[in-house]
Design an enzyme around this catalytic site. Structure first.
Site, PDB file in Angstrom:
ATOM      1  N   ASP A  70       0.872  -1.162   0.000  1.00 36.31           N
ATOM      2  CA  ASP A  70       0.000   0.000   0.000  1.00 36.31           C
ATOM      3  C   ASP A  70       0.922   1.229   0.000  1.00 36.31           C
ATOM      4  O   ASP A  70       2.119   1.108   0.285  1.00 36.31           O
ATOM      5  CB  ASP A  70      -0.881  -0.039   1.257  1.00 36.31           C
ATOM      6  N   ASP A  72      -0.139   5.058   1.107  1.00 34.25           N
ATOM      7  CA  ASP A  72      -0.353   6.019   2.189  1.00 34.25           C
ATOM      8  C   ASP A  72      -0.329   5.359   3.563  1.00 34.25           C
ATOM      9  O   ASP A  72      -1.078   4.424   3.833  1.00 34.25           O
ATOM     10  CB  ASP A  72      -1.685   6.746   1.976  1.00 34.25           C
ATOM     11  N   THR A 138      -2.591   1.135  -4.519  1.00 32.48           N
ATOM     12  CA  THR A 138      -3.171   2.143  -3.637  1.00 32.48           C
ATOM     13  C   THR A 138      -4.670   2.275  -3.851  1.00 32.48           C
ATOM     14  O   THR A 138      -5.182   2.031  -4.946  1.00 32.48           O
ATOM     15  CB  THR A 138      -2.502   3.518  -3.866  1.00 32.48           C
ATOM     16  N   GLY A 139      -5.349   2.677  -2.800  1.00 26.43           N
ATOM     17  CA  GLY A 139      -6.778   2.925  -2.884  1.00 26.43           C
ATOM     18  C   GLY A 139      -7.112   4.320  -3.379  1.00 26.43           C
ATOM     19  O   GLY A 139      -8.280   4.708  -3.422  1.00 26.43           O
ATOM     20  N   LYS A 176      -8.673  -3.745  -3.979  1.00 28.29           N
ATOM     21  CA  LYS A 176      -7.290  -4.174  -4.216  1.00 28.29           C
ATOM     22  C   LYS A 176      -7.170  -5.681  -4.462  1.00 28.29           C
ATOM     23  O   LYS A 176      -6.165  -6.139  -5.012  1.00 28.29           O
ATOM     24  CB  LYS A 176      -6.409  -3.793  -3.025  1.00 28.29           C
ATOM     25  N   ASP A 191      -1.443  -0.760   6.057  1.00 29.96           N
ATOM     26  CA  ASP A 191      -1.783  -0.259   7.392  1.00 29.96           C
ATOM     27  C   ASP A 191      -3.273  -0.358   7.699  1.00 29.96           C
ATOM     28  O   ASP A 191      -3.674  -0.319   8.859  1.00 29.96           O
ATOM     29  CB  ASP A 191      -1.353   1.208   7.518  1.00 29.96           C
TER      30      ASP A 191
END
EC number: 3.1.3.2
Length: 236
Positions: A70, A72, A138-139, A176, A191
């Site tokens: 990921d 962020d 990433t989202g 994802k 995270d």
């Protein structure tokens, strides 16, 4: 009356924007502890804490494979980017998260203000030494530029860089998962709760990186809430 209507509109806008940028909610199977809990009270005995060295030892003798990260709060401490975006596009609100202008700023230059996390440096160096393939998923909402890919490549000295995958986010599906599965990723570091579930749904192991206690992305997740392994000293 006008004040009331404005207040209701603001609340609904915030709810809508948060909903558009979050994963579905899966109930935890363990108690879990936030980074704040673990910083003030120490490492709990009922969380499976591991180090980069532990992972490296486990992987000795195994053939190289694909791993995912990921971005962020996992790879980058990007709160400066999101704080600036909020101040510019929706002060005291969250509608900036549904504003393409914000994402274009974030993805096409503002990431230069993100700080690389030490844990990401250690993990990426270890995996590259093994010959593993590195993917970033990433989202975030994507933009028509390549800045974040180039920034990550330079910052972490990625030898064989794949373009960052912008999976977007949804309240009804783990966006994802399909990318983790399609790229045959065996370990995915993240995270957020959604990172752990996305990895498991794709047949990979999700390993938790602790979100920094001063991250703008709140509430701070409960590490170990799904019985997943959690990286030591990974909040920075």
């Amino acid at each position: 009356m006008n004040h009331t209507l404005r207040s209701i509109t603001l609340v609904l806008a915030c709810v809508a924007s948060l909903s558009a940028n979050a994963d579905p909610k899966t109930p935890g199977t363990h108690k879990g502890y936030s980074t704040i809990d673990m910083t003030t009270a120490g490492m709990p005995a009922d969380v499976k804490m591991i180090s980069v060295a532990d992972i490296q030892k486990e992987l000795q003798g195994k053939a190289p494979f694909a791993v995912g990260f990921d971005i962020d709060d996992t790879t980058l401490f990007s709160t400066p980017v999101f704080y600036r975006g909020q101040q510019e596009f929706s002060p005291n609100g969250y509608s900036y998260l549904t504003n393409q202008d914000f994402w274009d700023k974030a993805n096409c230059g503002w990431d230069a203000f993100s700080m690389p996390k030490n844990i990401a440096k250690e993990l990426i160096a270890m995996h590259q030494e093994r010959g593993d393939s590195i993917y970033f998923i990433t989202g975030r909402t994507g933009s028509d530029c390549n800045f974040t890919t180039e920034y990550l490549k330079k910052t972490f000295d990625i030898k064989d860089m794949h373009d960052v995958i912008f999976a977007g986010s949804s309240r009804t599906e783990y966006t994802k998962t399909k990318y983790i599965k399609n790229n045959d990723i065996k370990i995915y570091y993240g995270d957020a709760d959604g990172d752990i579930i996305s990895a498991r749904d794709a047949g990979a192991e999700g390993i938790r990186v602790m979100r920094a206690a001063n991250s703008s992305y709140t509430p701070i997740p409960k590490n170990g809430i799904y019985g997943e392994r959690v990286l030591k000293d990974s909040q920075y």
